[in-house]
Design an enzyme around this catalytic site. Structure first.
Site, mmCIF file in Angstrom:
data_model
loop_
_atom_site.group_PDB
_atom_site.id
_atom_site.type_symbol
_atom_site.label_atom_id
_atom_site.label_comp_id
_atom_site.label_asym_id
_atom_site.label_seq_id
_atom_site.Cartn_x
_atom_site.Cartn_y
_atom_site.Cartn_z
ATOM 1 N N LYS A 116 -29.559 10.927 -16.182
ATOM 2 C CA LYS A 116 -28.335 11.662 -15.855
ATOM 3 C C LYS A 116 -27.909 12.622 -16.965
ATOM 4 C CE LYS A 116 -26.566 8.401 -12.468
ATOM 5 N NZ LYS A 116 -27.868 7.783 -12.278
ATOM 6 N N GLU A 200 -18.513 10.447 -19.178
ATOM 7 C CA GLU A 200 -18.020 11.735 -18.701
ATOM 8 C C GLU A 200 -16.581 11.588 -18.228
ATOM 9 O OE1 GLU A 200 -20.684 12.840 -15.605
ATOM 10 O OE2 GLU A 200 -19.725 11.585 -14.091
ATOM 11 N N ASN A 235 -17.583 1.731 -6.998
ATOM 12 C CA ASN A 235 -18.493 2.874 -7.105
ATOM 13 C C ASN A 235 -19.659 2.803 -6.132
ATOM 14 O OD1 ASN A 235 -17.043 4.013 -9.377
ATOM 15 N ND2 ASN A 235 -17.931 2.363 -10.586
ATOM 16 N N GLU A 275 -25.387 15.237 -5.591
ATOM 17 C CA GLU A 275 -24.051 14.684 -5.421
ATOM 18 C C GLU A 275 -23.038 15.471 -6.254
ATOM 19 O OE1 GLU A 275 -23.844 10.492 -5.891
ATOM 20 O OE2 GLU A 275 -25.423 10.107 -4.423
ATOM 21 N N GLU A 288 -24.843 14.047 -9.945
ATOM 22 C CA GLU A 288 -26.216 13.617 -10.194
ATOM 23 C C GLU A 288 -27.091 14.056 -9.030
ATOM 24 O OE1 GLU A 288 -26.425 9.377 -10.320
ATOM 25 O OE2 GLU A 288 -25.344 9.114 -8.447
ATOM 26 N N ASN A 290 -30.143 12.511 -6.691
ATOM 27 C CA ASN A 290 -30.946 11.349 -6.321
ATOM 28 C C ASN A 290 -32.263 11.839 -5.744
ATOM 29 O OD1 ASN A 290 -29.125 9.069 -6.893
ATOM 30 N ND2 ASN A 290 -27.815 10.086 -5.406
ATOM 31 N N PHE A 348 -14.125 -9.201 -1.713
ATOM 32 C CA PHE A 348 -15.446 -8.639 -1.419
ATOM 33 C C PHE A 348 -16.554 -9.258 -2.266
ATOM 34 C CE2 PHE A 348 -12.305 -5.462 -0.286
ATOM 35 C CZ PHE A 348 -12.676 -5.139 1.011
#
Length: 666
Positions: A116, A200, A235, A275, A288, A290, A348
């Site tokens: 990245k 970042e 995320n 993305e 990024e 993918n 979750f």
């Protein structure tokens, strides 16, 4: 064209690739670990090769074992799916040395975009808008704190080799950085074998929008529209749709052209995704790339009519793309809901076990609606603790966004899953949420709209009345069945009676049922009535009920005195009683649950990684007590109040089940 390909993956994506290969007349080879001996992808493939023990680092991501499977079967190409080895340049290079085609991008593109830090530098050089941040590697928490202060909070701690939400954390202050940095490094090392980190700026109120690109490596690079992926938890994407309800055509074109420019800058070939983070003013920043097929690729396929897996295979075989940018048309709207093996009522947390019932809605493909379910499991199969908790990807398509959402609502209601915790109720709740319906969501949607976690759905009274009327009519059918079975003589319909009382979610509704051959009219005390018709029969676990012309889909289980009914995310015990039974209900003693307030219970099946306290220690509210790892995610369990540790029942390395007592307090 290839005659045989090997899929270096498992679960639903392996099944997905097999379907397209079969359509193209290509034979397939599956690989599997000990935990996947009876998995669906193994049954679907033409051949299957065992590659090792359950942990992925001893099977699915061991390059030598995949190469041996290739040699044994004579596969000419490999599709890596996503995750595992899909973005591993060493794997791509190893296949090239073997003379086997990699159904994906060149190793050089994987290397440049897989890191990245490097990818952001290349993106900036290619004229792609990027997020402010520190592109160098971070050695330790102290350095991370210093850099975060320079960038300005909030910041995002990210694994350089990361993906799928692993090794990522938002830090709002120094304490978040200090605690989250090491945990993120640990997750990155466990998931990718690479613990390098960078930092970042975290863009507040962001939307996560990605561009699908497709390149043949022979001069043609296209963008196939965008996907809105803002509904995320930890995320990790939960619901995706295409197109985005937020973008206009000018922004879509600008993002698409920048995505193609980046792909060309690294000599890309195959399908890939760029993305972006997009703010409220439609400013977008590269996040990024993918270099693989995305989990959410079906929504792009549904609005473009392009089979991405087929195009990947054709490009890998040396074919040029047979269409250009002008041929790409976005038609209608598609939504994907990710069904996870996780308990929404326990924040979750992952859930494992046997699928005692697994019955997805029927897949259909009509001119005005599509229902598609990409899955890798089956009824009676096991959900393992070793792999990602995703069970299926339920997708719907319709000409408009509103119609696609309604189609998804019905499909979720019709999806039957038993035996494990799952997030179907939460997905239904999102489909009915005003912000989602209006398209006004950001990546903070779940945190903002469900700040205390998911506590279930409270249906409006109108919906409860519809369910009550349905339950009353269904109970009448069940009573008639019981009357017939009992062998009573006479007119069984008259013996069943017409007066009942329905108790549901705190409401008590006396009703009168007037039945005929076509259905039943259910009258309430206030004089209103609802017309109910259904072909439901006792024992069916799913009921499709017409209530005054509207479809109501109910999951149904018999309980004493009524039914357990689930609809639109609500889980309801519906009592249907004779008036006398209802009068006696007032005298029933309520069962009090046991007191577990002085115990720390394991909230999920998992492995104790670390215990942070000892017997006799005084702990403060919010203090870390221990860390439990499940499905590749570390979860820190914290004290709910100030107390003293009286007993510890588990230690690092222990595997625990749900509700096992980890420690007790005075």
């Amino acid at each position: 064209m290839f005659k045989k390909i090997l899929i270096a993956n498992r679960g639903e994506i392996a099944c997905r690739v097999i379907k397209t290969a079969r359509k193209m007349g290509i034979a397939t080879v599956a690989v599997y670990s000990d935990a996947d001996r009876t998995a669906l992808h193994v049954k679907m493939a033409d051949e299957a090769v065992h590659i090792g023990p359950p942990p992925a680092n001893q099977s699915y991501i061991v390059i030598d074992r995949i190469l041996e499977a290739i040699r044994r079967t004579g596969a000419e190409a490999v599709h890596p799916g996503y995750g595992f080895l899909s973005e591993n340049k060493e794997f791509a290079e190893a296949l090239e040395k073997e003379g086997v085609a990699f159904i994906g991008p060149p190793a050089g593109a994987i290397e440049k975009m897989g890191d990245k830090i490097t990818s952001k530098k290349i993106a900036a050089e290619a004229g792609v808008s990027t997020v402010p941040g520190h592109m160098g590697l971070i050695e330790d928490a102290d350095e991370a704190i210093r850099i975060s202060g320079q960038i300005g909070y909030p910041v995002m701690l990210k694994a350089s080799a990361g993906g799928g939400g692993k090794g990522m954390r938002i830090a709002w202050d120094e304490s978040d950085v200090r605690e989250g940095f090491q945990a993120s490094k640990n997750e990155a090392a466990a998931s990718f074998g690479d613990d390098r980190m960078f930092i970042e700026k975290f863009v507040t109120q962001p939307r996560h929008i990605e561009i699908q690109v497709l390149s043949d490596g022979q001069g043609t690079t296209l963008y196939l529209g965008e996907r809105e992926c803002s509904i995320q938890r930890r995320n990790q994407k939960v619901i995706e749709e295409a197109p985005s309800p937020f973008l206009d055509e000018a922004t879509r074109k600008a993002m698409g052209e920048q995505a193609c420019a980046l792909a060309d800058a690294v000599g890309y070939r195959s399908a890939g995704t760029v993305e972006f983070i997009v703010d409220g003013e439609r400013n977008f920043y590269f996040l990024e790339m993918n270099t693989r097929l995305q989990v959410e690729h079906p929504v792009t396929e549904l609005i473009t009519g392009i089979d991405l897996v087929e195009q990947m295979i054709r490009v890998a075989a040396g074919e040029k793309l047979s269409f250009g940018q002008a041929d790409v048309r976005l038609n209608g709207w598609a939504i994907e809901s990710r069904l996870y093996a996780e308990d929404p009522y326990r924040n979750f947390l992952p859930s494992i076990g046997r699928l005692t019932r697994y019955r997805p809605p029927e897949e259909v493909a009509f001119e005005d609606r599509v229902v598609r379910n990409d899955t890798g499991v089956f009824e009676g199969g096991e959900i393992s603790m070793y792999y990602d908790p995703m069970i299926a990807k339920l997708c719907t398509w319709a000409p408009s966004r509103a119609a696609a959402i309604e189609e998804m609502r019905v499909a979720l209601d019709a999806f039957e899953v038993e035996g494990i915790g799952h997030n179907l109720p939460f997905l239904s709740a999102v489909m009915d949420h005003p912000k989602f319906v209006a398209g006004e969501m950001t990546t903070a949607f779940i945190a903002e709209e469900f700040p205390d976690g998911f506590q279930g759905v409270d249906l409006p009274e109108e919906d409860l009345r519809r369910i009550a009327a349905s339950a009353a009519a269904m109970n009448r059918v069940a009573e008639i069945r019981r009357t017939r079975v009992s062998g009573r003589l006479g007119n069984h319909e008259r013996k069943v009676g017409t007066d009942w009382v329905v108790r549901i979610d705190g409401h008590v509704w006396p009703v009168e049922i007037d039945a005929d051959r076509e259905g039943a009219t259910v009258r309430f005390e206030d004089g209103s009535d609802l017309r109910v018709a259904s072909d439901w029969t006792p024992g069916d676990t799913l009921a499709r009920v017409d209530v005054d012309g509207d479809l109501l889909v109910l999951k149904v289980d018999k309980i004493t005195g009524g039914f357990r009914m689930r609809s639109r995310g609500a889980d309801l015990d519906v009592k249907v009683l004779h008036p006398r039974q209802n009068a006696l209900m007032a005298h029933m003693i309520e069962k009090v649950p046991p007191d577990t307030s002085k115990m720390l219970l394991c909230p999920m099946p998992g492995l104790i990684v670390k215990v942070d306290v000892g017997v006799g220690d005084e702990v403060q509210e919010g203090q870390a007590l221990c860390t439990v790892e499940a499905m590749k995610m570390e979860n820190i369990l914290r004290a709910e109040r100030t107390s003293v540790v009286a007993k510890i029942n588990a230690e690092a390395g222990d595997s625990l089940a749900v509700d096992d007592v980890i420690m007790e307090f005075e």
